[in-house]
Design a protein around this motif. Structure first.
Motif, PDB file in Angstrom:
ATOM      1  N   LYS A   1      14.335 -54.792  36.041  1.00  0.00           N
ATOM      2  CA  LYS A   1      15.634 -54.461  35.343  1.00  0.00           C
ATOM      3  C   LYS A   1      16.224 -53.623  36.543  1.00  0.00           C
ATOM      4  O   LYS A   1      15.902 -52.872  37.300  1.00  0.00           O
ATOM      5  N   PRO A   2      17.544 -53.920  36.450  1.00  0.00           N
ATOM      6  CA  PRO A   2      18.586 -53.262  37.479  1.00  0.00           C
ATOM      7  C   PRO A   2      18.738 -51.865  37.686  1.00  0.00           C
ATOM      8  O   PRO A   2      18.463 -51.226  36.561  1.00  0.00           O
ATOM      9  N   LEU A   3      18.467 -51.254  38.763  1.00  0.00           N
ATOM     10  CA  LEU A   3      18.710 -49.670  39.063  1.00  0.00           C
ATOM     11  C   LEU A   3      19.244 -49.575  40.449  1.00  0.00           C
ATOM     12  O   LEU A   3      18.755 -50.184  41.377  1.00  0.00           O
ATOM     13  N   HIS A   4      20.363 -48.928  40.561  1.00  0.00           N
ATOM     14  CA  HIS A   4      21.110 -48.692  41.744  1.00  0.00           C
ATOM     15  C   HIS A   4      20.975 -47.251  41.999  1.00  0.00           C
ATOM     16  O   HIS A   4      20.869 -46.378  41.259  1.00  0.00           O
ATOM     17  N   ASP A   5      21.285 -47.101  43.395  1.00  0.00           N
ATOM     18  CA  ASP A   5      21.439 -45.664  43.864  1.00  0.00           C
ATOM     19  C   ASP A   5      22.539 -44.855  43.029  1.00  0.00           C
ATOM     20  O   ASP A   5      23.473 -45.211  42.480  1.00  0.00           O
ATOM     21  N   ASN A   6      22.118 -43.538  42.978  1.00  0.00           N
ATOM     22  CA  ASN A   6      22.846 -42.456  42.102  1.00  0.00           C
ATOM     23  C   ASN A   6      23.172 -42.673  40.801  1.00  0.00           C
ATOM     24  O   ASN A   6      23.999 -41.949  40.030  1.00  0.00           O
ATOM     25  N   GLN A   7      22.471 -43.693  40.154  1.00  0.00           N
ATOM     26  CA  GLN A   7      22.431 -43.870  38.571  1.00  0.00           C
ATOM     27  C   GLN A   7      21.522 -43.115  37.912  1.00  0.00           C
ATOM     28  O   GLN A   7      21.638 -42.680  36.734  1.00  0.00           O
ATOM     29  N   ALA A   8      20.553 -42.621  38.659  1.00  0.00           N
ATOM     30  CA  ALA A   8      19.558 -41.570  37.945  1.00  0.00           C
ATOM     31  C   ALA A   8      19.489 -40.289  39.036  1.00  0.00           C
ATOM     32  O   ALA A   8      19.816 -40.302  40.132  1.00  0.00           O
ATOM     33  N   VAL A   9      19.649 -39.161  38.236  1.00  0.00           N
ATOM     34  CA  VAL A   9      19.347 -37.658  38.590  1.00  0.00           C
ATOM     35  C   VAL A   9      18.131 -37.216  38.305  1.00  0.00           C
ATOM     36  O   VAL A   9      17.767 -37.017  37.172  1.00  0.00           O
ATOM     37  N   ALA A  10      17.378 -36.774  39.390  1.00  0.00           N
ATOM     38  CA  ALA A  10      16.308 -36.026  39.098  1.00  0.00           C
ATOM     39  C   ALA A  10      16.562 -34.388  39.042  1.00  0.00           C
ATOM     40  O   ALA A  10      17.507 -33.911  39.617  1.00  0.00           O
ATOM     41  N   PHE A  11      15.890 -33.502  38.200  1.00  0.00           N
ATOM     42  CA  PHE A  11      16.299 -32.398  38.148  1.00  0.00           C
ATOM     43  C   PHE A  11      14.989 -31.455  37.930  1.00  0.00           C
ATOM     44  O   PHE A  11      14.037 -31.886  37.475  1.00  0.00           O
ATOM     45  N   ILE A  12      14.887 -30.136  38.500  1.00  0.00           N
ATOM     46  CA  ILE A  12      14.012 -29.083  38.215  1.00  0.00           C
ATOM     47  C   ILE A  12      14.721 -27.954  37.427  1.00  0.00           C
ATOM     48  O   ILE A  12      15.828 -27.578  37.892  1.00  0.00           O
ATOM     49  N   ARG A  13      14.064 -27.535  36.422  1.00  0.00           N
ATOM     50  CA  ARG A  13      14.579 -26.466  35.777  1.00  0.00           C
ATOM     51  C   ARG A  13      13.524 -25.306  35.689  1.00  0.00           C
ATOM     52  O   ARG A  13      12.473 -25.632  35.281  1.00  0.00           O
ATOM     53  N   LEU A  14      13.873 -24.217  35.836  1.00  0.00           N
ATOM     54  CA  LEU A  14      12.730 -23.180  35.933  1.00  0.00           C
ATOM     55  C   LEU A  14      13.362 -21.844  35.248  1.00  0.00           C
ATOM     56  O   LEU A  14      14.642 -21.410  35.726  1.00  0.00           O
ATOM     57  N   GLY A  15      12.855 -21.058  34.585  1.00  0.00           N
ATOM     58  CA  GLY A  15      13.172 -19.533  34.162  1.00  0.00           C
ATOM     59  C   GLY A  15      12.535 -19.329  32.951  1.00  0.00           C
ATOM     60  O   GLY A  15      11.080 -19.349  33.024  1.00  0.00           O
TER      61      GLY A  15
ATOM     62  N   SER B   1      32.482 -29.789  36.946  1.00  0.00           N
ATOM     63  CA  SER B   1      31.994 -30.203  35.772  1.00  0.00           C
ATOM     64  C   SER B   1      30.847 -30.907  35.918  1.00  0.00           C
ATOM     65  O   SER B   1      30.355 -31.552  36.805  1.00  0.00           O
ATOM     66  N   GLU B   2      30.377 -31.180  34.496  1.00  0.00           N
ATOM     67  CA  GLU B   2      28.788 -31.741  34.531  1.00  0.00           C
ATOM     68  C   GLU B   2      28.962 -33.270  34.890  1.00  0.00           C
ATOM     69  O   GLU B   2      28.023 -33.828  35.330  1.00  0.00           O
ATOM     70  N   ASN B   3      30.130 -33.794  34.641  1.00  0.00           N
ATOM     71  CA  ASN B   3      30.359 -35.217  34.781  1.00  0.00           C
ATOM     72  C   ASN B   3      30.946 -35.568  36.512  1.00  0.00           C
ATOM     73  O   ASN B   3      31.253 -36.750  36.605  1.00  0.00           O
ATOM     74  N   ALA B   4      31.067 -34.523  37.061  1.00  0.00           N
ATOM     75  CA  ALA B   4      31.537 -34.792  38.425  1.00  0.00           C
ATOM     76  C   ALA B   4      30.628 -35.723  39.164  1.00  0.00           C
ATOM     77  O   ALA B   4      29.397 -35.645  39.089  1.00  0.00           O
ATOM     78  N   PRO B   5      31.430 -36.352  40.271  1.00  0.00           N
ATOM     79  CA  PRO B   5      30.453 -37.440  41.030  1.00  0.00           C
ATOM     80  C   PRO B   5      29.454 -36.689  42.030  1.00  0.00           C
ATOM     81  O   PRO B   5      29.614 -35.382  42.270  1.00  0.00           O
ATOM     82  N   TYR B   6      28.222 -37.091  41.842  1.00  0.00           N
ATOM     83  CA  TYR B   6      27.187 -36.660  42.759  1.00  0.00           C
ATOM     84  C   TYR B   6      27.288 -37.206  44.226  1.00  0.00           C
ATOM     85  O   TYR B   6      27.884 -38.375  44.538  1.00  0.00           O
ATOM     86  N   HIS B   7      26.724 -36.496  45.131  1.00  0.00           N
ATOM     87  CA  HIS B   7      26.749 -36.852  46.526  1.00  0.00           C
ATOM     88  C   HIS B   7      25.279 -36.970  47.010  1.00  0.00           C
ATOM     89  O   HIS B   7      24.309 -36.005  46.675  1.00  0.00           O
TER      90      HIS B   7
ATOM     91  N   ILE C   1      14.315 -36.607  34.343  1.00  0.00           N
ATOM     92  CA  ILE C   1      15.305 -37.468  35.087  1.00  0.00           C
ATOM     93  C   ILE C   1      16.536 -37.455  33.879  1.00  0.00           C
ATOM     94  O   ILE C   1      16.500 -37.372  32.806  1.00  0.00           O
ATOM     95  N   LYS C   2      17.816 -37.708  34.483  1.00  0.00           N
ATOM     96  CA  LYS C   2      19.001 -38.056  33.662  1.00  0.00           C
ATOM     97  C   LYS C   2      19.748 -39.122  34.064  1.00  0.00           C
ATOM     98  O   LYS C   2      19.707 -39.500  35.274  1.00  0.00           O
ATOM     99  N   ASN C   3      20.324 -39.692  32.975  1.00  0.00           N
ATOM    100  CA  ASN C   3      20.989 -40.898  33.090  1.00  0.00           C
ATOM    101  C   ASN C   3      22.510 -40.515  33.255  1.00  0.00           C
ATOM    102  O   ASN C   3      22.934 -40.042  32.509  1.00  0.00           O
ATOM    103  N   VAL C   4      22.996 -40.916  34.394  1.00  0.00           N
ATOM    104  CA  VAL C   4      24.185 -40.755  34.901  1.00  0.00           C
ATOM    105  C   VAL C   4      25.120 -41.867  35.172  1.00  0.00           C
ATOM    106  O   VAL C   4      26.397 -41.952  35.570  1.00  0.00           O
TER     107      VAL C   4
ATOM    108  N   ASN D   1      24.668 -46.759  28.060  1.00  0.00           N
ATOM    109  CA  ASN D   1      23.698 -46.170  26.866  1.00  0.00           C
ATOM    110  C   ASN D   1      22.065 -46.118  27.363  1.00  0.00           C
ATOM    111  O   ASN D   1      21.397 -45.364  26.689  1.00  0.00           O
ATOM    112  N   GLY D   2      21.583 -47.234  28.043  1.00  0.00           N
ATOM    113  CA  GLY D   2      20.097 -47.266  28.590  1.00  0.00           C
ATOM    114  C   GLY D   2      20.030 -47.516  30.067  1.00  0.00           C
ATOM    115  O   GLY D   2      21.072 -47.864  30.763  1.00  0.00           O
ATOM    116  N   LEU D   3      19.016 -47.151  30.673  1.00  0.00           N
ATOM    117  CA  LEU D   3      18.566 -46.862  32.017  1.00  0.00           C
ATOM    118  C   LEU D   3      17.194 -47.242  32.201  1.00  0.00           C
ATOM    119  O   LEU D   3      16.366 -46.443  31.334  1.00  0.00           O
ATOM    120  N   SER D   4      16.356 -48.053  32.892  1.00  0.00           N
ATOM    121  CA  SER D   4      15.006 -48.112  33.173  1.00  0.00           C
ATOM    122  C   SER D   4      14.736 -48.183  34.556  1.00  0.00           C
ATOM    123  O   SER D   4      15.431 -48.355  35.529  1.00  0.00           O
TER     124      SER D   4
END
Length: 296
Positions: A28-42, A110-116, A140-143, A147-150
């Motif tokens: 299934k297609p997956l391209h650079d910068n379509q998915a964002v990894a995150f770490i949350r701590l607190g 903004s939350e939807n600003a382009p990633y680098h 993982i976040k779908n940006v 509606n779907g990302l694999s």
């Protein structure tokens, strides 16, 4: 996302690091910068947390080199000082009550600003503390806008790096003096700086404040100041002691260094007439005195 409850004090470390891998799933297609990894701590996952995000570079099928499997752009390297500095900025801007996004240059975005690629994006909400981390989440976040990302994603070697191992020093002194039978003076003083501790203590157990204290005691035989024929003994004792402690970290926001907190605090500026200036200066002095007592 996946999460884990824990209990850590991370203030003595410089970085949080982790490797991340991304690849397509079942062709299934997956391209650079379509998915964002995150770490949350607190303290928790919804009201008091730091979050760091990076866009992911996708590893192509058949890749075998270490660089291709673990691209440098996908490696988390989170400076602790950046998290605490952004928190100090949020306190100044009074935005801790809502989710706020920052780019790597401390600008609000903004939350939807382009990633680098290879650039961290930071999120802060509430009052998290690196001195009291209770929970951690990775996910993982779908940006991509769809509606779907694999995809298939690996998270590896979550760790802290580069211990803040700066030492401190301490001093102690004493003085005893007398002036015949009239006066006796005893004085002692001691101090230590941030990082001081015994050789068997770990960095986390060492002093987290600068402390200065002294004690002066004086005994005076005031009767010696009177004519000798009066033969009077009038002992007078005087004692004065003081202790001043300056913490390395803000007592309220416990993972922000007090110096950083003061650096980003709003500066009071005003243009006023001569009559009103005196009133504002007196009010400012009163405010500063209360603020200083709060820290003590």
């Amino acid at each position: 996302a996946v999460y884990k409850a824990l209990r850590f004090d991370l203030r003595q470390y410089k970085y949080i690091k982790m490797f991340v891998h991304a690849e397509a799933y079942k062709n299934k297609p997956l391209h650079d910068n379509q998915a964002v990894a995150f770490i949350r701590l607190g303290t928790d996952f919804s009201d008091n947390y730091y979050q760091v995000e990076i866009p992911l570079k996708v590893t192509q099928p058949g890749s075998s080199s270490e660089y291709a499997i673990w691209p440098k752009e996908n490696q988390f390297s989170i400076p602790m000082e950046v998290l605490t500095k952004l928190k100090a900025i949020s306190i100044r801007n009074q935005t801790l009550d809502r989710v706020t996004y920052y780019d790597a240059n401390y600008n609000v975005v903004s939350e939807n600003a382009p990633y680098h690629a290879g650039e961290n994006r930071y999120v802060i909400k509430g009052n998290p503390s690196l001195g009291s981390v209770r929970a951690m989440m990775v996910g993982i976040k779908n940006v991509s806008g769809s509606n779907g990302l694999s995809g298939e994603f690996w998270f590896n070697e979550l760790r802290v790096a580069e211990l803040e191992n700066h030492g401190g020093w301490a001093a102690i002194g004493s003085l005893d003096a007398n002036a015949s039978e009239l006066l006796n003076i005893s004085a002692t003083g001691r101090m230590h700086t941030v990082g001081f501790g015994s050789v068997d203590q770990t960095p986390k157990q060492r002093a987290l404040e600068n402390t200065q204290e002294y004690d002066v005691m004086m005994n005076v035989n005031a009767g010696k100041l009177l004519p000798p024929k009066w033969n009077m003994q009038i002992p007078v004792g005087l004692n004065h002691s003081q202790k001043l402690s300056t913490p390395e970290y803000d007592p309220v926001y416990q993972d922000i260094k007090l110096e950083d907190r003061l650096d980003v605090a709003p500066k009071r500026t005003a243009i006023c007439t001569k009559m009103h200036c005196n009133m504002q200066q007196n009010a400012a002095k009163t405010h500063e005195n209360h603020h200083f007592r709060d820290y003590l």
